[in-house]
Design an enzyme around this catalytic site. Sequence first.
Site, PDB file in Angstrom:
ATOM      1  N   ALA A 279      11.360 -27.703 -25.906  1.00 26.84           N
ATOM      2  CA  ALA A 279      12.666 -26.827 -26.204  1.00 26.84           C
ATOM      3  C   ALA A 279      12.468 -25.380 -25.954  1.00 26.84           C
ATOM      4  O   ALA A 279      13.146 -24.485 -25.579  1.00 26.84           O
ATOM      5  CB  ALA A 279      13.126 -27.073 -27.405  1.00 26.84           C
ATOM      6  N   GLU A 283      11.447 -24.502 -18.998  1.00 29.28           N
ATOM      7  CA  GLU A 283      10.653 -24.693 -17.917  1.00 29.28           C
ATOM      8  C   GLU A 283      11.295 -24.698 -16.603  1.00 29.28           C
ATOM      9  O   GLU A 283      10.433 -24.652 -15.525  1.00 29.28           O
ATOM     10  CB  GLU A 283      10.251 -26.422 -17.959  1.00 29.28           C
ATOM     11  CG  GLU A 283      11.706 -27.166 -17.869  1.00 29.28           C
ATOM     12  CD  GLU A 283      12.170 -27.560 -19.342  1.00 29.28           C
ATOM     13  OE1 GLU A 283      12.587 -28.472 -19.680  1.00 29.28           O
ATOM     14  OE2 GLU A 283      11.602 -26.587 -20.390  1.00 29.28           O
ATOM     15  N   ASP A 325       5.654   8.072   7.422  1.00 25.30           N
ATOM     16  CA  ASP A 325       4.876   8.432   8.531  1.00 25.30           C
ATOM     17  C   ASP A 325       5.981   9.178   9.350  1.00 25.30           C
ATOM     18  O   ASP A 325       7.119   8.875   9.182  1.00 25.30           O
ATOM     19  CB  ASP A 325       4.278   7.440   9.337  1.00 25.30           C
ATOM     20  CG  ASP A 325       3.216   8.074  10.222  1.00 25.30           C
ATOM     21  OD1 ASP A 325       2.814   9.153  10.292  1.00 25.30           O
ATOM     22  OD2 ASP A 325       2.961   6.982  11.185  1.00 25.30           O
ATOM     23  N   ASP A 629      -2.378   3.186   9.407  1.00 26.06           N
ATOM     24  CA  ASP A 629      -1.533   3.350   8.045  1.00 26.06           C
ATOM     25  C   ASP A 629      -2.066   1.783   7.319  1.00 26.06           C
ATOM     26  O   ASP A 629      -1.632   1.749   6.147  1.00 26.06           O
ATOM     27  CB  ASP A 629      -0.031   2.953   8.354  1.00 26.06           C
ATOM     28  CG  ASP A 629       0.406   4.144   9.148  1.00 26.06           C
ATOM     29  OD1 ASP A 629       0.193   5.513   8.719  1.00 26.06           O
ATOM     30  OD2 ASP A 629       1.092   4.049  10.094  1.00 26.06           O
ATOM     31  N   ASN A 718      18.224 -30.031 -21.491  1.00 27.36           N
ATOM     32  CA  ASN A 718      17.415 -29.151 -20.615  1.00 27.36           C
ATOM     33  C   ASN A 718      17.577 -29.360 -19.150  1.00 27.36           C
ATOM     34  O   ASN A 718      17.842 -28.631 -18.318  1.00 27.36           O
ATOM     35  CB  ASN A 718      15.900 -29.207 -20.922  1.00 27.36           C
ATOM     36  CG  ASN A 718      15.456 -28.595 -22.016  1.00 27.36           C
ATOM     37  OD1 ASN A 718      16.145 -28.080 -22.738  1.00 27.36           O
ATOM     38  ND2 ASN A 718      14.168 -28.847 -22.463  1.00 27.36           N
TER      39      ASN A 718
END
Length: 886
Positions: A279, A283, A325, A629, A718
Site C-alpha cells: 500500500a 508501484e 555555437d 562540440d 492498486n
Amino acid sequence: MINYYTLQTEECLARLKTSEKGLGQNSISKRQLKHGSNRLSLESQEGAFTILWRQITSPLMVILLIAGVASFLVGSSIDAGVILGAVFLNVAIGFFQEKKADDALRKLKEVIKPLALVLRDGRKITIDSRELVPGDIMILRAGSYVPADGRLLRIYELELNEANLTGESSSVNKSLSALDIGTALADRVNMVYAGSAIVGGSGLAIVTAIGHKTELGKISLLVADANVSATPLQKRLGKLSKFLAVMMVSVATLVVLIGLWQGRPFWEMFIVGISLAVAAIPEGLGVAVTVVLITGMQQILKRKALVRKLLAAETLGTTTVICSDKTGTLTKGEMSVKSIWTEGRWQELENINKKQALTQETLKNLLLSSVLCNKASIENPEAEPSKWRAMGSSTETALLLAAMPLGYDPEKLKNDYHKLAEKTFNSSDKFMASLYAYKDRLILFEKGAPEVVLAKCTHINKGQGVEKWSEDDKKEVLAEADNFTKKGLRLIAVALRDNIKPLKNSEKPDCESLDEGLCFVGFVALSDPLRPDARETIKSCRAAGLRVLLITGDHPLTALSIAKEAGLENNELIITGPELNNISDEELRSVVTKYNVYARVSPEHKLRIVAALQFNGEVVAMTGDGLNDSPALKTADIGVCLGSGTEIAKETADLVLLKNNLKVIVDAIAQGRIIFTNIRRIVIYLLSDCFSEVILIAGSIILGMPLALLPAQILWINIINDGLPGFTPAFEKSRDKKISSRPISRHEPILNLQSNAIIYGLGIFRDLILLFIFVWLYRQGEDIVYLRTLFFVILALKSLFSLFALRSLKEPFWKIPLANNPYLIMSFSASLLLLIIAIYWSPLQGLLQTMHLGINAWLIAVGVALVNLFLIEAVKKIFAPSKQYE
C-alpha cells in the site's frame, strides 16, 4: 611537448629524424613499438554486469523489487508482474543510457579514414592509416581526409575544411611559415589535423602526432573523461524513493510490533506488514513516469526534435542557459555575399536588380571579376537558382552564386573572354588574378585581401570614368574597409587592369608581371548569415527565462557581429580563448555570470565554461554540430545537436534537431516543463491513493479493530487505481499558448507546498474522518464484510474522481474540455468496470471477500468522492504557486 607550428620545416624534419623521402622500414618498426597504433582505442569500460547491478540497486528499483516479492507472497501474480515489468523497463533504460560514451568513442574512431598515401624510402605507397608513425611523410590530395596531425612541408593551393575541429565554416588556406608560440588552433595555418577534409590543392606534411596525441584524439579523451551527473529527475526520484523507503519500513514495523503486542498471530501480522508495504509503495510510479517521458518525447518529435535519452526529456524543462555555437546554429553555416561597395556607397545584394548589374560600369566590372577570377563551378546550372550545387571554396562559391542570378554565367562568358593565365590564391600573398583576352585587348581581373589589392592600385573607378588614385580616395576606401572589418564581415577587394597591350607572339602570358597599376573597382562583403528566425528565437528564449551564450571558435569581431545581429544580451562584452587561458576556474565562475559572447575557444574552453555555469547552479544546454562540440555536449545537462551535425555529435547529444531552427529548442524546453508537471500530477495521484490505504489499515490495527481492508482488496484497489488511471496525466495537453516565464529550478522537489497540501494536509484530514466513520459504524454493529466492501468502493471512487481535479494544478476541472484527454474517459470507465465486477461477480466476491451493495451504499461512496474532488480544487486554489509549469 614540441610546438611544431613554431618551427621551420627543416627543424621539424631534424627533430623527427626523417627527410622528405620518408622513413625507412627499420625506423618504422621501432617507432611503431614506441608510439603504438594510429587509432582512437576505447578506454577501459565497466563490465555489463557492473552497470546492470548498479541500475538494479538504485533506491526506486530496490523498493519496487521488494513490492514485487511482497505481491508474490500475498498471492497477487498480476500485480507482481506489473511491478517487475516496471523494474525491467527502468533498468533497461538506465543500462543502455550508460553506453553513450562508448558509442561516442566508436564514432570518433570511425572519423579516421583507413588508408593513407605516404612517402617511404622515396616511394609513394598506400598504407593502413593505423600504421602511420611520427616522422612519416603524408601526401595530401583534394577529396581525402587527413589521417594524422602534421606540419606542412610543401603546399600547392592547399585548402582544408576544419569546421568539425575548429567550428569555422570557411575553408582554410595553408602556408609554410613558422608561427608565434600561443597561436590559436584555428590560426595554425602551417599544420594539418586528423579528420580534416582536404577541399582543394595538394601538399606534403610530416606526421607530428598520431592516435590520442592528435587534436582529434584529445577530444576523444575529453568525451571519455567527461563527467555525467545525475539528471534533475533522477535526483528528485532518488529523494522521493528514500523518503518512501523510510516511511514504508517505519510504518510497517510499527504496525507489526503493535499488533504482536496486542497478541495478534505472528503470521497474520506478517501478512499485514506485507500489505502495508504494498500500500505504501506506488508501484505504478516507475512505469507511469516512463510513459510520461515517452509521450513527451513523441510531442517533441512532432516539433522536429529527437530526444535520444528518456530522462533528458524532463531535464529540458529545467534548462536555464543555452550555450550556442555560431556556425550552423545561429547562422546558416555557409558564406554568402551580403553587400557590395562601388562608387563610394554600399548596396545590399538583395537590392541589386539584373538591369542595374548589367549596365552600371563599376558594378559590372566587380561582378565580372567575381565570376572570371574564380575557380568555383556550378554542378547543375540548368536547375533553379535555389537548387544550384556549387563546388569550390566557400568564398568563391558565394561570389559565383551572387553573380550568376544577375546575368553573369561563367559558361556564357567564356565565348567572349578567353583565359590566358591565372595566379591562384594562397595565404601568403592573399590574392588571386586571372588574365583574359577580350576582343582586341587584355584584361587582368584581381580579387583578394584589401590591404594587398589596394597597395597595387593607382586608379579608381568612381562611375564617371577612371581617375587617378588620390590620398583622399585612399583614406575613404581604407576607412570603409576598416568599418566593415570591425563588423566581423569578410571583405574582398576587387580591381582590374584593362590597358594591357596585346602580347607579342614570343611573350608568355604571366599574371604576376602585369600585376601593377590596377584600377580599384570595389569591395564585396561576405558573411555566414544569421538564420532568418534566429533573432526571434533568441527573444523567445529571453521571454522563457533562458539565457543564451554564443560560444564559437570564430574571430572575435565575427562573434560580436553575430551576437548583436541576433539580439543577445550584453552583446558588447566578449572574452576570447587566449584570455580564458589566463584565468583560473574560480575566476571563470564569476566571468560566466556577465559574459554572453566567447570567441576563439577550443573544446577545453567549452568544457570549462559549461562546468563554471553548472557550478553556479545553472542547467546547461549546449548546442553544436561539429566534432569539436562533442565533449561539451556530453558534459552539459542537455546536449543539443543540429540535424546537419556530425554523427559523433549526434551520438553524444541528448537532443537532435531534425529541423535546423532554434525555435525547436524552445518548443522542446516548453514540452520538458509540461513533462515535469505531468510527473508531479502522477506522484500526487499515486501517493494520495497509497496514503489513504496506509492510514486506514494502520489506524484500524492501532485502535484494536478488524482490518478496514484486506490485503487482497488493497491489491485490487492498486490494480484499479494505479493501473490505467495512473498513466492518465501523461496524455494531458498544455492549455497555455506561451512557455512559462521562468525555468523549473533544478532544486525544486517533485512535491511542492501545493502537492504536500493535497497529499498530506487534505489526505490526513480526509482519511482520519474515514477511519472515524469506519470505527463508529463497526461499533454500531455493522457487518464487517459490508463495511470493508463499502470502504473498498469509497477508496476506489475517491481516487478515480480525483483524476479530474488533477488534470491541471492551476485550472478548475470544469474549465478543461474532456475531449482534450480521451484516455481519461477510457481509463476511468475501465477501472469503474473492474470495481463493479469485484463487487457483483461471484468468483471475485469470494477471492476479495466482498458483497453486493445497494444504491444507498453507492450514493454514499459517490458523495464522498465528489466532496474529495471539490476539496482538492479548494486546496489547488489556496496553495497555488505564483507560477505553474503548464
